[in-house]
Write an enzyme that holds these catalytic residues in place. Structure first.
Site, short mmCIF file in Angstrom:
data_model
loop_
_atom_site.label_atom_id
_atom_site.label_comp_id
_atom_site.label_asym_id
_atom_site.label_seq_id
_atom_site.Cartn_x
_atom_site.Cartn_y
_atom_site.Cartn_z
N ASN A 267 35.50 11.72 30.03
CA ASN A 267 34.94 12.66 31.37
C ASN A 267 35.64 12.34 32.49
O ASN A 267 35.75 13.36 33.36
CB ASN A 267 33.33 12.26 31.32
CG ASN A 267 32.96 10.82 31.62
OD1 ASN A 267 33.71 10.06 31.23
ND2 ASN A 267 31.85 10.55 31.90
N HIS B 70 42.41 5.20 24.71
CA HIS B 70 41.53 6.22 25.54
C HIS B 70 40.91 7.14 24.44
O HIS B 70 41.10 6.79 23.27
CB HIS B 70 42.51 7.11 26.15
CG HIS B 70 42.07 7.58 27.52
ND1 HIS B 70 40.69 7.80 27.82
CD2 HIS B 70 42.68 7.78 28.76
CE1 HIS B 70 40.41 8.23 29.00
NE2 HIS B 70 41.66 8.14 29.50
N SER C 249 29.45 5.64 25.01
CA SER C 249 28.26 5.82 24.64
C SER C 249 27.29 4.46 24.40
O SER C 249 28.23 3.40 24.12
CB SER C 249 28.16 6.50 23.38
OG SER C 249 28.66 5.96 22.56
N GLU D 89 30.00 -0.25 30.61
CA GLU D 89 29.31 0.89 31.54
C GLU D 89 28.86 1.83 30.56
O GLU D 89 29.86 2.66 29.96
CB GLU D 89 30.27 1.20 32.62
CG GLU D 89 29.43 2.19 33.54
CD GLU D 89 29.70 3.50 33.40
OE1 GLU D 89 28.79 4.36 32.80
OE2 GLU D 89 30.66 4.07 33.88
N CYS E 119 28.07 10.03 33.69
CA CYS E 119 27.12 8.88 33.55
C CYS E 119 26.02 8.91 34.74
O CYS E 119 24.93 8.57 34.55
CB CYS E 119 27.64 7.74 33.04
SG CYS E 119 28.31 7.49 31.68
#
Length: 464
Positions: A137, A161, A213, A234, A268
């Site tokens: 993102n 990645h 996630s 995170e 997020c």
């Protein structure tokens, strides 16, 4: 599809990439271990010069880098440019401040004396190769905010990645190479998710960081725990945005729109749950809905586009399921709630506002990763805090109030890694970033992010 660039605006596959073989992964791990042996012994001046050059390379190529990430994951081009510029800013922040942040720490003189030492201090030493498992993102920013502090601390980086942004992953490796970093200091691993465990269990990997996630975080943390390896996670967020009676409503409305649809809502730390006091609810809801409905949805490469496509077809399907579930259980759709009729190709979804949310709805419990906002009406501060904390996540929070007593109460009681008043949550190189509860643990950015992957070493000298 495997590892590939698929344009979210059209669904067209632009490039595909072969995974690295086991032998190629082994070569990169060996290079990382060798590079760490050299890089850990460099001084802060040398490390800073390298990072400053990396910033110069990226700054010179900002427009091309922005276009690349827009083509890979669909964010509007203006937002992509801003992301590249933010990476340059972070690189320079760490190049200029890391030495001070990692300076030797002197204990209290009384504690030195009490320990029987003639001298004592704490030195921050690097750990080794750090594996970073990063999301699509913010494909530049998420990597740089790990890589810049890790490299300045004397560690080296290996990047796994997201498989839908392989060109960005390879580009970042090339940026650090052209900046002059020695071979092996920063490498990209083009591998699928199923092979992460093998890399994590390699004894040459000293630590790991993941942004992604909750299931991905749980998997990495479990493996790392078995290996007794330091991790920083995170994960998701369902950030509350509280609007109380003393709020500047003009500012609250305009910021709420930006906070919900930044990066097409795929962030997020995007505000997702809008918890509004009944005294201002009707006014806020009407104006917020009007501004959300007026956003321009379309080609992310076109100037003036506010909301681009979702990054993947599956991501849009997941978002649609959340909205359909909420509506079936009584939620009202104030705007949006469907695919734009005029955009047949690509993975677009209209900016959406849902009201009358109840705890029985999935969207109350799960993160909506896209331009969908949920509205809650509350009768007072106690109820606002209760609704805000009624989530498994705790990444950040926003609150609009000019009442100092309310602000102090919210700082004390909101269960989140950040509390932002009268503004929008945003990450900054000089401030720690991270969450609590199922949003993860550990901190990125600022000195906190530097020290996460360091060995805080006590150095003690006896009588001379």
């Amino acid at each position: 599809m495997g590892i590939a660039t698929v344009n979210p605006a059209t669904g067209e596959t632009l490039r595909t990439f072969d995974e690295l073989s086991d032998e190629e992964v082994e070569e990169r791990l060996a290079r990382a271990a060798a590079a760490f042996g050299v890089h850990r012994r460099t001084g802060f001046g040398e490390r800073a010069a390298l990072l400053e050059r990396a910033a110069e390379v990226l700054e010179a190529e900002q427009d091309a880098a922005a276009r690349m990430i827009t083509m890979e994951m669909g964010k509007p081009l203006g937002a992509a440019r801003a992301e590249a510029a933010k990476c340059v800013k972070a690189m320079r922040w760490y190049a200029r401040h890391a030495e001070d942040e990692l300076a030797d720490e002197e204990p209290r003189p009384a504690d030195v004396e009490d320990s029987g030492a003639s001298r004592a201090f704490v030195r921050y030493r690097p750990l080794g190769p750090v594996l970073a498992v990063m999301p699509w993102n913010f494909p530049l920013w998420q990597v740089v905010r790990f890589a810049a502090p890790a490299l300045m601390a004397g560690n080296v980086g290996l990047l796994k990645h997201a498989s839908n942004v392989p060109q960005t992953a390879l580009y970042l490796e090339d940026v650090f190479r052209r900046a002059g970093y020695p071979d092996g200091c920063f490498q990209t691993l083009l591998i699928g998710a199923r092979r992460i465990e093998g890399v994590l269990r390699d004894p040459r990997i000293a630590a790991a960081t993941l942004t992604g996630s909750e299931p991905a975080g749980r998997s990495v943390a479990s493996i790392a725990g078995d290996e007794i390896m330091k991790t920083v996670l995170e994960l998701g967020g369902s950030d509350p945005f509280l609007v109380l009676p003393s709020a500047d409503l003009d500012g609250a409305v305009s910021t709420a729109v930006t906070a919900r649809v930044q990066n097409t809502g795929q962030s997020c730390i995007a505000a997702k749950r809008f918890i509004v006091h009944s005294d201002v609810y009707d006014d806020f809801a009407a104006r917020f809905t009007q501004e959300m409905a007026a956003l321009t949805v379309g080609d992310p490469l076109a100037e003036g586009t506010d909301v681009g496509p979702l990054a993947s077809e599956q991501g849009r399907a997941d978002l649609e399921e959340l909205v359909e579930d909420a509506v079936s259980l009584g939620a009202r759709t104030l705007c949006g709630g469907r695919r734009p009729v005029r955009l047949e190709a690509g993975w677009y979804y209209e900016p959406t506002v849902l009201a009358d949310i109840t705890p029985t709805m999935r969207i109350h419990r799960e993160e909506a990763f896209g331009p969908v906002a949920t509205l809650y009406r509350v009768s007072g501060l106690d109820e606002a805090i209760k609704v805000a904390n009624d989530t498994a996540f705790g990444l950040s929070s926003n609150a609009w109030t000019r009442d100092e007593a309310e602000q102090e109460r919210l700082v004390a009681d909101l269960e989140a890694g950040g509390v932002y008043f009268n503004g929008m949550t945003a990450s900054h190189p000089g401030m720690p970033f991270g969450g609590t509860k199922r949003s993860g643990y550990g901190r990125e950015l600022a000195g906190h992010g530097l020290r996460e992957f360091c060995n805080a070493t006590t150095v003690w000298y006896g009588a001379r």
